[in-house]
Design an enzyme around this catalytic site. Sequence first.
Site, PDB file in Angstrom:
ATOM      1  N   ASP A   1     -28.812 -35.046 -10.055  1.00  0.00           N
ATOM      2  CA  ASP A   1     -28.625 -35.799  -8.820  1.00  0.00           C
ATOM      3  C   ASP A   1     -29.972 -36.011  -8.122  1.00  0.00           C
ATOM      4  O   ASP A   1     -30.780 -35.077  -8.031  1.00  0.00           O
ATOM      5  CB  ASP A   1     -27.691 -34.991  -7.910  1.00  0.00           C
ATOM      6  CG  ASP A   1     -27.239 -35.771  -6.699  1.00  0.00           C
ATOM      7  OD1 ASP A   1     -26.587 -36.814  -6.873  1.00  0.00           O
ATOM      8  OD2 ASP A   1     -27.534 -35.335  -5.562  1.00  0.00           O
TER       9      ASP A   1
ATOM     10  N   GLU B   1     -30.477 -39.294 -12.438  1.00  0.00           N
ATOM     11  CA  GLU B   1     -30.063 -40.277 -11.441  1.00  0.00           C
ATOM     12  C   GLU B   1     -31.307 -40.580 -10.606  1.00  0.00           C
ATOM     13  O   GLU B   1     -31.647 -39.841  -9.687  1.00  0.00           O
ATOM     14  CB  GLU B   1     -28.956 -39.722 -10.540  1.00  0.00           C
ATOM     15  CG  GLU B   1     -28.378 -40.809  -9.667  1.00  0.00           C
ATOM     16  CD  GLU B   1     -28.220 -40.486  -8.190  1.00  0.00           C
ATOM     17  OE1 GLU B   1     -27.544 -41.247  -7.506  1.00  0.00           O
ATOM     18  OE2 GLU B   1     -28.789 -39.475  -7.712  1.00  0.00           O
TER      19      GLU B   1
HETATM   20  C1  NOJ Z   1     -26.197 -39.267  -5.488  1.00  0.00           C
HETATM   21  C2  NOJ Z   1     -24.735 -39.014  -5.686  1.00  0.00           C
HETATM   22  O1  NOJ Z   1     -24.286 -39.808  -6.749  1.00  0.00           O
HETATM   23  C3  NOJ Z   1     -24.094 -39.360  -4.371  1.00  0.00           C
HETATM   24  O2  NOJ Z   1     -22.691 -39.413  -4.463  1.00  0.00           O
HETATM   25  C4  NOJ Z   1     -24.545 -38.375  -3.325  1.00  0.00           C
HETATM   26  O3  NOJ Z   1     -24.035 -38.757  -2.073  1.00  0.00           O
HETATM   27  C5  NOJ Z   1     -26.079 -38.344  -3.243  1.00  0.00           C
HETATM   28  N1  NOJ Z   1     -26.707 -38.331  -4.512  1.00  0.00           N
HETATM   29  C6  NOJ Z   1     -26.539 -37.119  -2.494  1.00  0.00           C
HETATM   30  O4  NOJ Z   1     -26.323 -35.980  -3.275  1.00  0.00           O
END
Ligand code: NOJ
Length: 544
Positions: A221, A281
Site C-alpha cells: 500500500d 501500489e
Molecule cells: C491505498 C488503498 O488502496 C486505499 O484504499 C487507502 O485508502 C490508501 N492507500 C491509504 O492506505
Amino acid sequence: MQLTPDPSAVPSPPVAQQWWRDAVIYQVYVRSFADANGDGEGDLAGIRQRLPQLASLGVDAVWLTPFYVSPLADGGYDVADYRDVDPRFGTLADFDALLATAHDLGLRVIIDIVPNHTSAAHRWFREAVAAEPGAPARQRYMFRPGRGPNGDKPPNNWKSIFGGPAWTRLKRPDGTPEEWYLHLFDAEQPDLNWNNPEVRDEFDDVLRFWLDRGVDGFRIDVAHGMIKDPDLPDIAEGQAAGLLDGNTSLPYFDQDGVHEIYRRWRAICDSYPGQRAMVAEAWVEDARRVARYLRPDELHQAFNFEYLTAPWQAEKLRSVIDDSLSANSDVGAPTTWVLSNHDVTRHPTRFGGGATGARRSRAATLLMLALPGSAYLYQGEELGLPEVTDLPDEVLQDPTWQRSGGVERGRDGCRVPLPWEGTEPPFGFSPDGAQPWLPVPGEWRSLTRKAQQEEPDSTLRMYMAALRLRRELTGLGDGEMTWLEAPEHVLAFRRDPDVVCAVNLGEQAVELALTGDVVLSSAPVEQHGDTVVLPPDTAVWLRG
Ligand code: NOJ
C-alpha cells in the site's frame, strides 16, 4: 535484520516459470466479498467457502485487502495490529484454513501490507501520544512542532489525500495543545517515520510473520510514500495533494529513499522457498518512474494506473501500452494491466455507464487479457457490476466524504457487497435476515453470479471463456506482441504464434481483413471468409 541476500537463499526460478509474469490476480475486497457469520461484513470464512468459484472462474491468484485488527476508519487500511485478524473478519486459524484451501485449489494468495501509516489505535501511536516530545516513542512517527508564535500553524502546507490538512495537533488530557503529527490520509492514519531503524525492523518481522504462514506475496500500500523529503518543504500553492496528477515531484511521494526499503524486502522474500512476489501500489506518473520499483533487486510488479486511468480511446491506449511495455522490459519486469479496484469508479460507469459502458467494458476486458503480462481483476467486474452512484448519504463510510465536507462522495460505490444468488438483496452475500454494511441494489437481481452462470452470453461466462483460453492458447500471457495495421479507432495485434486480438473503439462498424477462427468476442461479430466485421465497442480473439 538481514540487509544482503542470505547465501542460503532459494535460487530464482527461470523467468519462464515465474508465476507472477502472466498471472491473473483477483482482488478480494474482504469486507464486501462474502459474509459467513451474518454480521453484515464479509469475512475470511466467507471467502474460503467461495474459493471454488474463483478457481472455476479461472484466476491464478487472489489478493486479499487488509483483514488485520483495525477500527476500519479507512476500511482496514488503518491497521492496529499487523499480526492478527480483526474479529469481524475471523481469526488467524480462519486465515490459515483459507490459505490451505486456496493452495489445494491451485490458487496463490497475496495479502496487503500497509507500511506508510498505522492506525491511531496501534500500540505504537498510543505510546507516542502518551510520551513527551522528542521521546523515542514519538520518533516512530512524524511529529513536529507547529509554526507561528504559538505553534498553532501546521508544520507545512501539505494536504491529506482525503481532503483537509495533512497535520493534526495533539492535545494533552488537560487540553493544552502540543506537537503536530503527519497523516497523508485520514487523521486516524498517522504516517510512520521510515528513517527510524525500529520501523524497518518491525516491518521485516511482519513480512516474515506472514511469509512463515505461507502467503505467496504482498501488495504494498502507498509503496511510493514511505520516505519524505527530510526538509518537509511546502508544496506549491494550489498544487493537488493527489496521486497520479501529472506532477511527480511531490516531497512526500516517489522519493529515491523508498527503493532501499524494497531491496531489503526483496532479500527477505527471496530467502523463502516458493516464489513470493510483491506488487507496488505506486500512483506515480510516467512508466519509467514506475519501472524503477521493478529493478531486478526490488519489487516484482506494479499496478499500471496509467492504463487504468486511460480513456476509451485507441490512440491513447496504444501509447500507454507501448510505454508500459518498453519501460518494464528495460528492467526485465512483466507489465500488469488493471481496469478497476476498490479506490476508483468501476469501469462500466467510467466508460459511459448503461449499455454503452457495459459493452465497452466487455471489449476492454478482452483487450486487457490479450496483452502481454499479468492482469488484475477487481471483484465483481466479472459480473459487469457498475458503480453504485446513489448510496444514501447516511451509509457512506469512506473518510473522504467527511474530510471533504460532503463534497466528494468517496469510494463506497465500488465497494458494495457482491451479489451471489437469489432474487432479493443482499443476494446471498449475508445469510438470510442479515443487513450488509452497504445496501445492495435490487437491480442486481439479473447480475448475480448464479443468474450469470446460467446465461451463456453473460459477462461472467465471457470472463470464464477468456481465462480458459488464456491458459489454452499458446502465446497469451507473458511474451511479445506485434501491432497490426488497423484503421482509425481500431487496435489490432498479434500474439505469436497464432492469436490475434482486434478491438473497435469507434462508433462505426469496421471491416477487417483477418484470417483465423474467431474463438471469442465481446459481442456478436460476423466473419465472411477472410473478413471480420467488428461492430462498435467490440473486441475479438482469433486463432490461426
Ligand atoms: C491505498 C488503498 O488502496 C486505499 O484504499 C487507502 O485508502 C490508501 N492507500 C491509504 O492506505
